[in-house]
Write a protein that holds these residues in place. Structure first.
Motif, PDB file in Angstrom:
ATOM      1  N   ARG A 163      26.446  74.911  62.772  1.00 51.93           N
ATOM      2  CA  ARG A 163      27.355  75.939  62.275  1.00 51.93           C
ATOM      3  C   ARG A 163      27.846  76.825  63.423  1.00 51.93           C
ATOM      4  O   ARG A 163      27.199  76.959  64.449  1.00 51.93           O
TER       5      ARG A 163
ATOM      6  N   GLY B 213      13.693  72.261  59.542  1.00 49.75           N
ATOM      7  CA  GLY B 213      14.834  71.726  58.791  1.00 49.75           C
ATOM      8  C   GLY B 213      15.987  72.720  58.743  1.00 49.75           C
ATOM      9  O   GLY B 213      17.155  72.353  58.938  1.00 49.75           O
ATOM     10  N   TYR B 214      15.667  73.994  58.496  1.00 54.89           N
ATOM     11  CA  TYR B 214      16.710  75.018  58.483  1.00 54.89           C
ATOM     12  C   TYR B 214      17.356  75.152  59.870  1.00 54.89           C
ATOM     13  O   TYR B 214      18.565  75.295  59.992  1.00 54.89           O
ATOM     14  N   GLY B 215      16.576  75.063  60.920  1.00 55.07           N
ATOM     15  CA  GLY B 215      17.106  75.145  62.293  1.00 55.07           C
ATOM     16  C   GLY B 215      18.053  73.999  62.589  1.00 55.07           C
ATOM     17  O   GLY B 215      19.114  74.195  63.191  1.00 55.07           O
TER      18      GLY B 215
ATOM     19  N   TYR C  55      19.725  72.214  60.305  1.00 56.17           N
ATOM     20  CA  TYR C  55      20.895  72.424  59.446  1.00 56.17           C
ATOM     21  C   TYR C  55      21.820  73.489  60.045  1.00 56.17           C
ATOM     22  O   TYR C  55      23.033  73.325  60.114  1.00 56.17           O
ATOM     23  N   ASN C  56      21.264  74.565  60.494  1.00 49.90           N
ATOM     24  CA  ASN C  56      22.040  75.710  60.992  1.00 49.90           C
ATOM     25  C   ASN C  56      22.588  75.472  62.407  1.00 49.90           C
ATOM     26  O   ASN C  56      23.508  76.157  62.837  1.00 49.90           O
TER      27      ASN C  56
ATOM     28  N   GLY D 166       9.956  73.408  56.955  1.00 50.68           N
ATOM     29  CA  GLY D 166      11.105  74.119  56.370  1.00 50.68           C
ATOM     30  C   GLY D 166      11.885  74.874  57.441  1.00 50.68           C
ATOM     31  O   GLY D 166      13.124  74.849  57.462  1.00 50.68           O
ATOM     32  N   PHE D 167      11.154  75.536  58.315  1.00 45.85           N
ATOM     33  CA  PHE D 167      11.806  76.274  59.400  1.00 45.85           C
ATOM     34  C   PHE D 167      12.538  75.313  60.333  1.00 45.85           C
ATOM     35  O   PHE D 167      13.668  75.567  60.740  1.00 45.85           O
TER      36      PHE D 167
END
Length: 179
Positions: free
Chosen positions: A25, A17-19, A21-22, A14-15
């Protein structure tokens, strides 16, 4: 224990995947291809080891990124110094200066006048090229020279070799006094 490992793996995924995704940005656009530097209305001067060399006011300078080529517009109140004392005043519409070779090319109206000499000597032209390696000044277009005589000397072009003192003058019109 297996449950703890499973939760740790899910949290790590999860961490991660969030990294991912982010990561995309808040990206900044790449810098512009034009990396010119611009200076507006100012005063510039040059210094030799012991004495001032030159000074000038200008309206605008545009420089390339490494500041080796300067495009200077509307030079006024320029003074060239000789042995620390004002020698010549210059006005020029446009100069392109190579700061590495110390060459310059001038286009547009230019006026140069000696300081403190009697009679005052000056010249006006629309084109001047200085080659520092050869120590030559080439005035390729019409030149009007004021030397204190009643009438100015007008020449089609003039090349002055500073090292040898040789002068090449073309299309002479007006009085000439040779000493």
């Amino acid at each position: 224990m297996n449950r703890t490992i499973g939760i740790a793996i899910v949290a790590a995924l999860g961490f991660l995947g969030y990294g991912i995704y982010n990561a995309g940005r808040d990206e900044r656009p790449p810098p512009l291809a034009n990396t010119n530097i611009q200076f507006s209305k100012g005063h510039a001067s040059g210094q030799r080891v012991k004495f001032r060399s030159w000074s000038a006011d200008y309206d605008k300078i545009v420089s390339n990124a490494d500041q080796t080529i300067l495009d200077v517009q509307n030079v006024r109140n320029a003074t060239i110094f000789k042995n620390g004392k004002p020698y010549m005043h210059v006005r020029a519409a446009h100069l392109t200066v190579n700061t590495i070779t110390h060459d310059f090319a001038e286009t547009g109206p230019m006026h140069a006048e000696t300081v403190g000499s009697t009679p005052a000597r000056s010249f006006d032209t629309d084109s001047a090229v200085w080659n520092d390696a050869l120590q030559t000044l080439t005035l390729a277009k019409h030149v009007v020279i004021h030397s204190g005589a009643d009438d100015p000397l007008t020449v089609g072009s003039l090349t002055l070799d500073i090292k040898t003192g040789a002068v090449d003058i073309r299309d002479i019109e007006g009085p000439v006094r040779i000493k």
